[in-house]
Each structure stands twice: as structure tokens, then as C-alpha cells.
Design an enzyme around this catalytic site. Structure first.
Site, PDB file in Angstrom:
ATOM      1  N   GLY A   1       4.221  -5.986   6.406  1.00 54.10           N
ATOM      2  CA  GLY A   1       5.009  -6.501   5.495  1.00 54.10           C
ATOM      3  C   GLY A   1       3.862  -6.169   3.796  1.00 54.10           C
ATOM      4  O   GLY A   1       3.125  -5.167   4.280  1.00 54.10           O
ATOM      5  N   CYS A   2       4.469  -7.273   2.977  1.00 55.37           N
ATOM      6  CA  CYS A   2       3.064  -6.882   1.632  1.00 55.37           C
ATOM      7  C   CYS A   2       1.574  -6.497   2.331  1.00 55.37           C
ATOM      8  O   CYS A   2       1.352  -7.750   3.361  1.00 55.37           O
ATOM      9  CB  CYS A   2       3.234  -7.705   0.945  1.00 55.37           C
ATOM     10  SG  CYS A   2       1.464  -7.513  -0.616  1.00 55.37           S
TER      11      CYS A   2
END
EC number: 1.8.4.11
Length: 461
Positions: free
Chosen positions: A68-69
Site C-alpha cells: 500500500g502507501c
């Protein structure tokens, strides 16, 4: 790129710093990967036409991971024992030498296979193993969400493992199978993690490197599903090992079914500790509260969607999530406003946060004469004692003094008048105004709206 030391960050929240990125407490970015060949790291950066070779320790190994991020991924992976360095970047896509803005634009257009935000993890094989590094990878994100991670949605946020040797691929596939057993036992779906050979790793721009060290209020993910990875204990035990799970969820039967606030925390979360210190340690609100380090809802209760950051405060009503507040960075007034909007009547909320005034002689507490304490309806903190209340004849409850430290004063020039506004020190809500026409010993008249007072009789204290 390789810095030769482990980067450490303060634990970070995702509250309103994240909000700026995804219109909720949220946010995130990307990071890169690198190849390990014959003791050299070959890195390629945007704008560089030739690979840059950097020596690594004799026992160093690298793996490139998408969680993800990459801001939160960089932080989480850098905290693992034996990890030497973590670099943020992009991998797994078709564009050459991408920039962060190009990644976002490619995601919107969907014209080609996009890169994932990734982190290149360098670790010392004398201190840890690839399995232990991947155990941290599996535990620190939710690998069942497909092209998203929490509120970050898009193929650039996909879960991914990009390997450089057949041995790494074998460990990746084996750990995936083991973690799937643990997730399935806890009711999670199938792992969607992409496992492919690493083609090229592109480091992200410098502004995205060590992002949470530079921006402590930036996005940091929750740390996963709360399900522990079942470490291998030997070939003979592999088929029979029981999946380890995180801290068990709270028992729904031990909580207030009608209305209950649950604070979801994580180990090592500095903003969770800050919320404990600034809010929970002084909790007197009429809303019951409990804390947990499990990412799962209380037994028999339901979350509207998986958690993705800590601390996350969830208000449950009748066993179902009604609303949540994600992240905390010291804005206690913001948290109380969120809770007030959910628990106060519209009329009371209008007084508290829009400085409205109830009509004179209409307040339920105007003629109350019982001994007791008048408290903030949101925080439950004491504001006035009944022995300081008097009949002023103005049509609003009046007091000649508040409890020490309970209120704050603010200049108010609204409606063409110059007045002194009275607010609750604990929540910041508007209470009324103070005038200099009160009785001894103070000579003050604290003119307060009934709607923003909750009366607690002495016998209930």
C-alpha cells in the site's frame, strides 16, 4: 541509496494529516526496489540512464515489497530486527523511470499495467531471515484487499512481493500459504498478493524517502489484520503448527450494547500513547470506552470495513459500527467535536459549536435546585457546582463562579456587541457568556445555556 543504518521513526498517526490526501484521515505514497547481484546493488533512479552500483554488506540480502502507501510501509519494515535499510520506490509496472505524479496519472487513465508503490528492504542475513522479514510484511498490511490498502484505492496500492532469485520465490510462496491458513482461521478471504520476479526498481523522489521522519504527522498504516504469522519451527512441525493470532478481540458480552466507544490501538503506536495521555487518562464522558490492540471487532459485533490506521476510535451502537475517527495528533477538541456530533441532539450541537442561544426561560435546568454538579455533556468534566448557582431573573441558568480551571474566556464581538464568551476547557464547546453584574463574592454572572449542561445529582457521584 543504501545508507548502512536502520532508519527509525516515531510511531505515527493517520488522522487529519491523512485527511489531506484522501479526504479522510489518510494518505500515502510510493517507494522503490533494487537488485542484488554478486554483492552489488543495482539501483535506477528517475532521470538516470545508467545503473548505479553500490556495495552492500557480505551478508546483506534484498527483497522488494508492496504494502500500500509506501510511507507507512517504509516505517514498518525499517523497525524489523536485522533490517539495514529501506528505500521507497516503484516496481511491477510498464513505465520507465516513472515519477510519482506519472504513477497517479497512469492509475487514472488505466492504459497500461501500473507500478506498485513498494519498499526495497535490505536486511542482514546474519541477524534475521527472509521468512522473518516476510512475516513482518504479512502482518503489517492486509494482503486480501486486492487493488487497495485501507482507504487508498488503486492498483498502485496492491500487495506485492518482487523476488530476485528462485530461492526467494520459494520462501514467498511458502510464507503466503502459511499465512493464508492463519487468515482463513480468523475469517479473512484469499490473499491477493502479486508474487513476481523483479524487473526494475525505480526509487521514488527524495521527498518520499524517510517521509515519516520528515513529516511525523503523515500517514502510517495500522499494521495489518492483527493476525500473527505462524513462524516455522522445523519441517516436522510445519504441517501441524497452529496459526498464532494477535491479541484476542474484546468480548461483546462485556460491553455496553446500546452505545460503546472502542479505541483500536497498535503496539509501538506513539499517537495511541498520546491519545491515552491526553484523552483516555481523564475520561469522564457518559459514553463508555474500552481500548484494544486487536484489529478485530468485539465478538458478535461488526465493523463497517477493516481498520487501516491507529488509533481508530469506533462508536458502536447495538453491536454495529455507527462511525469512526481515525488518527490522533493532539487535536483533542477535534475528537470531542466528532463525538459530540454523534451523541448530542441537533439543538445542543448547534449551541455547542455554532454559538446558538436557547430561548430564555426554556432551559430544562433553569429552575433546578438540587445539590449536584453541572458537567460538560461531551467530556463529562465538571463545570459548575449547584452552590454557585443563583436565580438571576434573566431566563438562563446563572452561576457566580465556575469550578477552577473548568472554563476558558474569549472575546466575542458578534451581533454588534462586545462580550466575553465562556467555553468548556475540556471540549472547547460554547457554554454562554460572563457579565459583571453578578452577586458577591465574585460579582460575576456566568449566563449558561441549559442545553450544554448535564446535571449529575450528588447522590449519583
Amino acid at each position: 541509496m543504501t545508507r548502512g543504518f536502520k532508519t527509525r521513526y516515531p510511531a505515527s498517526r493517520d488522522g487529519r494529516g491523512l485527511l489531506a490526501r484522501i479526504a479522510l484521515p489518510g494518505g500515502g505514497l510510493l517507494l522503490g526496489a533494487t537488485l542484488l547481484v554478486s554483492g552489488l546493488i543495482f539501483a535506477q533512479s528517475p532521470g538516470k540512464t545508467l545503473p548505479v552500483a553500490e556495495p552492500v554488506a557480505e551478508k546483506a540480502e534484498q527483497i522488494t515489497l508492496g504494502m500500500g502507501c509506501f510511507w507507512g510501509a517504509e516505517k514498518r519494515m525499517s523497525e524489523l530486527p536485522g533490517v539495514i535499510d529501506v528505500v521507497s520506490g516503484f516496481a511491477g509496472g510498464e513505465r520507465s523511470n516513472p515519477s510519482y505524479r506519472q504513477i497517479l496519472a497512469d492509475e487514472r487513465r488505466g492504459r497500461q499495467k501500473n507500478h506498485a508503490e513498494v519498499v526495497r528492504v535490505t536486511f542482514d542475513t546474519g541477524q534475521t531471515s527472509l521468512e522473518r522479514v516476510l512475516a513482518g510484511f504479512w502482518e503489517h498490511h492486509d494482503p486480501t484487499q486486492g487493488n487497495r490498502q485501507g482507504n487508498d484505492i488503486g492498483s498502485n496500492y496492491r500487495s506485492a512481493i518482487y523476488f530476485v532469485t528462485p530461492a526467494q520465490e520459494a520462501v514467498a510462496q511458502r510464507t503466503k500459504a502459511r499465512y493464508q491458513l492463519a487468515l482463513s482461521a480468523a475469517g479473512y478471504g484469499a490473499i491477493t498478493t502479486e508474487i513476481r520476479p523483479l524487473a526494475t526498481f525505480y526509487p521514488a523522489e527524495e521527498e518520499h524517502q524517510d517521509y515519516l521522519r520528515k513529516n511525523p504527522d503523515g500517514y502510517c498504516g495500522l499494521g495489518g489484520t492483527g493476525i500473527r504469522y505462524p513462524m516455522e519451527t522445523g519441517a516436522a512441525a510445519e504441517a501441524t503448527v497452529e496459526p498464532k493470532q494477535g491479541e484476542p478481540p474484546l468480548s461483546g458480552g462485556d460491553l455496553e450494547a446500546e452505545r460503546q466507544l472502542i479505541v483500536f490501538e497498535a503496539e509501538g503506536c506513539g499517537y495511541c500513547a498520546l491519545f491515552q495521555t491526553e484523552v483516555l487518562a481523564h475520561w469522564e464522558s457518559p459514553v463508555p470506552v474500552r481500548s484494544t490492540r486487536s484489529a478485530r471487532p468485539p465478538t458478535g459485533w461488526k465493523l463497517a470495513e477493516p481498520l487501516w490506521a491507529t488509533p481508530t476510535m469506533v462508536l458502536f451502537e447495538n453491536g454495529h459500527e455507527r462511525a469512526r475517527y481515525t488518527g490522533y495528533s493532539g487535536d483533542a477538541a477535534g475528537f470531542w467535536r466528532w463525538l459530540a456530533q454523534l451523541t448530542l441532539s441537533p439543538e445542543t450541537f448547534d449551541i455547542a459549536y455554532a454559538q446558538a442561544t436557547e430561548a430564555p426561560y426554556t432551559g430544562a435546568l433553569l429552575d433546578n435546585r438540587r445539590p449536584g454538579t453541572y458537567v460538560d455533556p461531551v467530556t463529562g468534566v465538571a463545570l459548575f457546582r449547584s452552590d454557585a448557582k443563583y436565580k438571576s431573573g434573566t431566563g438562563w441558568p446563572s452561576f457566580f463562579q465556575p469550578i477552577d480551571g473548568a472554563v476558558t474566556m474569549h472575546q466575542d464581538s458578534s451581533h454588534g456587541m462586545r462580550r466575553v464568551e465562556v467555553r468548556s476547557a475540556s471540549s472547547g464547546i460554547h457554554l454562554g457568556h460572563v457579565f459583571d453584574d453578578g452577586p458577591p463574592p465574585t460579582g460575576k454572572r456566568y449566563c449558561i445555556n441549559s442545553g450544554v449542561l448535564r446535571f449529575v445529582p450528588d447522590q449519583e457521584l
